[in-house]
Write a protein that holds these residues in place. Sequence first.
Motif, PDB file in Angstrom:
ATOM      1  N   SER A  52      37.299   1.659 -23.994  1.00 47.91           N
ATOM      2  CA  SER A  52      37.145   0.440 -23.201  1.00 47.91           C
ATOM      3  C   SER A  52      37.550   0.686 -21.748  1.00 47.91           C
ATOM      4  CB  SER A  52      38.000  -0.672 -23.804  1.00 47.91           C
ATOM      5  OG  SER A  52      37.897  -1.846 -23.034  1.00 47.91           O
ATOM      6  N   ARG A  53      38.650   1.382 -21.559  1.00 50.25           N
ATOM      7  CA  ARG A  53      39.082   1.686 -20.189  1.00 50.25           C
ATOM      8  C   ARG A  53      38.102   2.629 -19.509  1.00 50.25           C
ATOM      9  NH1 ARG A  53      45.602   2.629 -21.266  1.00 50.25           N
ATOM     10  NH2 ARG A  53      46.092   0.443 -21.685  1.00 50.25           N
ATOM     11  N   LEU A  54      37.583   3.583 -20.260  1.00 52.40           N
ATOM     12  CA  LEU A  54      36.603   4.514 -19.701  1.00 52.40           C
ATOM     13  C   LEU A  54      35.359   3.755 -19.239  1.00 52.40           C
ATOM     14  CD1 LEU A  54      35.435   7.338 -19.170  1.00 52.40           C
ATOM     15  CD2 LEU A  54      34.815   7.444 -21.597  1.00 52.40           C
ATOM     16  N   ARG A  55      34.860   2.846 -20.075  1.00 49.77           N
ATOM     17  CA  ARG A  55      33.673   2.084 -19.691  1.00 49.77           C
ATOM     18  C   ARG A  55      33.924   1.292 -18.401  1.00 49.77           C
ATOM     19  NH1 ARG A  55      31.954  -2.337 -18.708  1.00 49.77           N
ATOM     20  NH2 ARG A  55      33.975  -3.289 -19.180  1.00 49.77           N
ATOM     21  N   SER A  66      20.307  13.419   2.838  1.00 46.06           N
ATOM     22  CA  SER A  66      19.482  12.701   1.871  1.00 46.06           C
ATOM     23  C   SER A  66      19.942  12.930   0.438  1.00 46.06           C
ATOM     24  CB  SER A  66      18.013  13.121   2.010  1.00 46.06           C
ATOM     25  OG  SER A  66      17.854  14.500   1.697  1.00 46.06           O
ATOM     26  N   ARG A  67      20.759  13.970   0.202  1.00 40.13           N
ATOM     27  CA  ARG A  67      21.215  14.267  -1.160  1.00 40.13           C
ATOM     28  C   ARG A  67      22.160  13.187  -1.646  1.00 40.13           C
ATOM     29  NH1 ARG A  67      25.560  16.263  -3.786  1.00 40.13           N
ATOM     30  NH2 ARG A  67      26.778  16.406  -1.875  1.00 40.13           N
ATOM     31  N   LYS A  68      21.960  12.747  -2.852  1.00 33.68           N
ATOM     32  CA  LYS A  68      22.850  11.762  -3.432  1.00 33.68           C
ATOM     33  C   LYS A  68      24.126  12.454  -3.925  1.00 33.68           C
ATOM     34  CE  LYS A  68      20.148   8.207  -3.016  1.00 33.68           C
ATOM     35  NZ  LYS A  68      20.499   7.071  -2.110  1.00 33.68           N
ATOM     36  N   PRO A  69      25.270  11.868  -3.701  1.00 33.82           N
ATOM     37  CA  PRO A  69      26.518  12.470  -4.195  1.00 33.82           C
ATOM     38  C   PRO A  69      26.544  12.453  -5.713  1.00 33.82           C
ATOM     39  CG  PRO A  69      26.923  10.248  -3.400  1.00 33.82           C
ATOM     40  CD  PRO A  69      25.505  10.576  -3.025  1.00 33.82           C
ATOM     41  N   THR A  70      27.358  13.299  -6.291  1.00 34.45           N
ATOM     42  CA  THR A  70      27.504  13.327  -7.746  1.00 34.45           C
ATOM     43  C   THR A  70      28.445  12.212  -8.194  1.00 34.45           C
ATOM     44  OG1 THR A  70      29.406  14.820  -7.695  1.00 34.45           O
ATOM     45  CG2 THR A  70      27.198  15.833  -7.756  1.00 34.45           C
ATOM     46  N   PHE A  71      28.413  11.941  -9.487  1.00 37.01           N
ATOM     47  CA  PHE A  71      29.329  10.958 -10.054  1.00 37.01           C
ATOM     48  C   PHE A  71      30.774  11.360  -9.769  1.00 37.01           C
ATOM     49  CE2 PHE A  71      32.123   9.435 -13.388  1.00 37.01           C
ATOM     50  CZ  PHE A  71      31.765   8.113 -13.528  1.00 37.01           C
ATOM     51  N   GLY A  72      31.071  12.655  -9.910  1.00 35.31           N
ATOM     52  CA  GLY A  72      32.430  13.132  -9.669  1.00 35.31           C
ATOM     53  C   GLY A  72      32.879  12.909  -8.242  1.00 35.31           C
ATOM     54  N   GLU A  73      31.975  13.109  -7.289  1.00 34.66           N
ATOM     55  CA  GLU A  73      32.330  12.908  -5.884  1.00 34.66           C
ATOM     56  C   GLU A  73      32.628  11.441  -5.594  1.00 34.66           C
ATOM     57  OE1 GLU A  73      29.731  16.591  -3.925  1.00 34.66           O
ATOM     58  OE2 GLU A  73      28.833  14.604  -4.165  1.00 34.66           O
ATOM     59  N   VAL A 105      42.583   9.288 -13.018  1.00 28.56           N
ATOM     60  CA  VAL A 105      42.139  10.671 -12.819  1.00 28.56           C
ATOM     61  C   VAL A 105      41.764  11.306 -14.152  1.00 28.56           C
ATOM     62  CG1 VAL A 105      42.853  12.987 -12.114  1.00 28.56           C
ATOM     63  CG2 VAL A 105      43.441  11.011 -10.685  1.00 28.56           C
ATOM     64  N   ALA A 106      42.625  11.142 -15.164  1.00 27.28           N
ATOM     65  CA  ALA A 106      42.362  11.740 -16.481  1.00 27.28           C
ATOM     66  C   ALA A 106      41.090  11.178 -17.092  1.00 27.28           C
ATOM     67  CB  ALA A 106      43.559  11.501 -17.404  1.00 27.28           C
ATOM     68  N   THR A 107      40.911   9.855 -16.990  1.00 25.24           N
ATOM     69  CA  THR A 107      39.736   9.220 -17.570  1.00 25.24           C
ATOM     70  C   THR A 107      38.457   9.706 -16.915  1.00 25.24           C
ATOM     71  OG1 THR A 107      41.000   7.224 -18.061  1.00 25.24           O
ATOM     72  CG2 THR A 107      38.618   7.004 -18.029  1.00 25.24           C
ATOM     73  N   LEU A 108      38.447   9.779 -15.583  1.00 24.05           N
ATOM     74  CA  LEU A 108      37.216  10.092 -14.857  1.00 24.05           C
ATOM     75  C   LEU A 108      36.982  11.584 -14.674  1.00 24.05           C
ATOM     76  CD1 LEU A 108      37.310   7.218 -12.227  1.00 24.05           C
ATOM     77  CD2 LEU A 108      35.868   7.395 -14.257  1.00 24.05           C
ATOM     78  N   THR A 109      37.898  12.409 -15.148  1.00 25.78           N
ATOM     79  CA  THR A 109      37.665  13.856 -15.119  1.00 25.78           C
ATOM     80  C   THR A 109      37.448  14.406 -16.519  1.00 25.78           C
ATOM     81  OG1 THR A 109      40.073  14.193 -15.079  1.00 25.78           O
ATOM     82  CG2 THR A 109      38.909  14.282 -12.976  1.00 25.78           C
ATOM     83  N   LYS A 110      38.378  14.115 -17.422  1.00 21.48           N
ATOM     84  CA  LYS A 110      38.269  14.648 -18.787  1.00 21.48           C
ATOM     85  C   LYS A 110      37.265  13.852 -19.625  1.00 21.48           C
ATOM     86  CE  LYS A 110      40.986  15.505 -22.969  1.00 21.48           C
ATOM     87  NZ  LYS A 110      42.329  15.374 -23.605  1.00 21.48           N
ATOM     88  N   ASP A 111      37.492  12.546 -19.762  1.00 25.46           N
ATOM     89  CA  ASP A 111      36.644  11.743 -20.641  1.00 25.46           C
ATOM     90  C   ASP A 111      35.226  11.579 -20.099  1.00 25.46           C
ATOM     91  OD1 ASP A 111      38.797  11.376 -22.377  1.00 25.46           O
ATOM     92  OD2 ASP A 111      39.500   9.615 -21.301  1.00 25.46           O
ATOM     93  N   ALA A 112      35.086  11.537 -18.784  1.00 20.21           N
ATOM     94  CA  ALA A 112      33.766  11.372 -18.179  1.00 20.21           C
ATOM     95  C   ALA A 112      33.195  12.695 -17.693  1.00 20.21           C
ATOM     96  CB  ALA A 112      33.852  10.371 -17.021  1.00 20.21           C
ATOM     97  N   ALA A 113      33.692  13.798 -18.214  1.00 20.22           N
ATOM     98  CA  ALA A 113      33.273  15.128 -17.751  1.00 20.22           C
ATOM     99  C   ALA A 113      31.761  15.341 -17.760  1.00 20.22           C
ATOM    100  CB  ALA A 113      33.971  16.205 -18.586  1.00 20.22           C
ATOM    101  N   PRO A 114      31.017  14.884 -18.790  1.00 13.18           N
ATOM    102  CA  PRO A 114      29.562  15.123 -18.781  1.00 13.18           C
ATOM    103  C   PRO A 114      28.830  14.454 -17.616  1.00 13.18           C
ATOM    104  CG  PRO A 114      30.316  14.560 -20.992  1.00 13.18           C
ATOM    105  CD  PRO A 114      31.453  14.277 -20.064  1.00 13.18           C
TER     106      PRO A 114
END
Length: 421
Positions: free
Chosen positions: A167-170, A98-105, A128-137
């Motif tokens: 723009s790419r991050l969004r 029932s647990r929802k996965p995290t954004f990172g997963e 990978v860089a965008t979704l790990t470093k820039d989207a870290a929060p």
Amino acid sequence: MARPRNKLTARQAAAITSPGRHSDGGSLYLVIDGDGAAMRRRWLYLFNWRGKRREMGLGGFPAVSLANARKGRDEAERLVREGRDPIAAREESRRARSRKPTFGEVADALIEAKGTEWRNDKHRGQWVATLTKDAAPLRSRPIDEIDTAAVLEVLKPLWTKKPETASRLRGRIEAVLDAAKAQGHRLGENPAAWRGHLSHLLPKRQKLTRGHHAAMAYSEVPAFLAKLREHQSESIAAMALEFAILTATRSGEIYGARWTELDMETKVWIVPASRMKAAREHRVPLSDQALTILKKLADARAGELVFQSPRGGSLSHVAMAKVMRRLGIGGPTVHGFRSAFRDWAGNETHFPREIAEAALAHVVGDQAEQAYRRGDALEKRRALMEAWASYCAKKAGAELRHYAKQANPLEGASTKSAPQL
């Protein structure tokens, strides 16, 4: 003496109607409560846990068949033997489901799933860089808790300072949230969507002024090549640069060139579609000067890459640009030599425009025209590339200008603006 197991048959279990516990053996019971329309049938497993008798329900009958009830009993017995409470283990499993996965997963799974779409490791690395470093929060947050405020938290610091990155991050955050919705982990609208949503909350991004790589005038290329050969004759990066100029190919195609792509007998380099910007295979006819470079490298071949770093692996993506800087060239770019080649072909030769464009791996004409043009005019392009190599070998022509002395390499008479090719 072992107690009997599996005493009931499916037909017998279905026929039992009297209230009470009816043993199947192995501590598995069919429990019947009530009678008539109020009768309820269910499976029960009894076990000892830390000195206490415990009951574990295995589901109602006939929804849970006799065979499945036995499987549930057997699994619970195994857990008890391993020193685990089967009831607690079942609850833990339910919570995990029932647990929802995290954004990172979800982001990591999306990158893995889309891996076959990308032409090279560089594209994957950007995601990978965008979704790990820039989207870290966002990475540790449950995917269903990502809202507009969370998206803005990561976008706002970059939106005006690094608009292209933002723009790419969004777009990539939007893709992750769409994937989560498709998997049933989210409901509602995507908080990273631009049209009709973030467009009302963030300033419109100014369009990039793309355009142009500074290019050396083609009349100066022979003098530059003479200087390149004189000062950097033993440099792998310098040979890569000369080969790029002679073949009019892109930097990425040079850095990734492999010996298996080369046919020295037919004098052809076949760049696979996976490494081409247009995702189409490109056959490059090799001039005699280009083959001379390859033969020199072949004598010291140490791996699958043609232009391999002395330390092993591929050259740095700025290796050829560094060669130009060491030679005092501060304006024109490596990519600009493609423009110099195109200008030379258009101004100094009678080769048709389509042949020059094909040499640059450009798609010419609309879809209908492309459908009828099946060939790639290899032999006509071979003549063009031999003529270019002969021109580049000239010692005559304008002297090489001192580009590095210019404050702005895009201004002045010694460079010109070249479109991206």
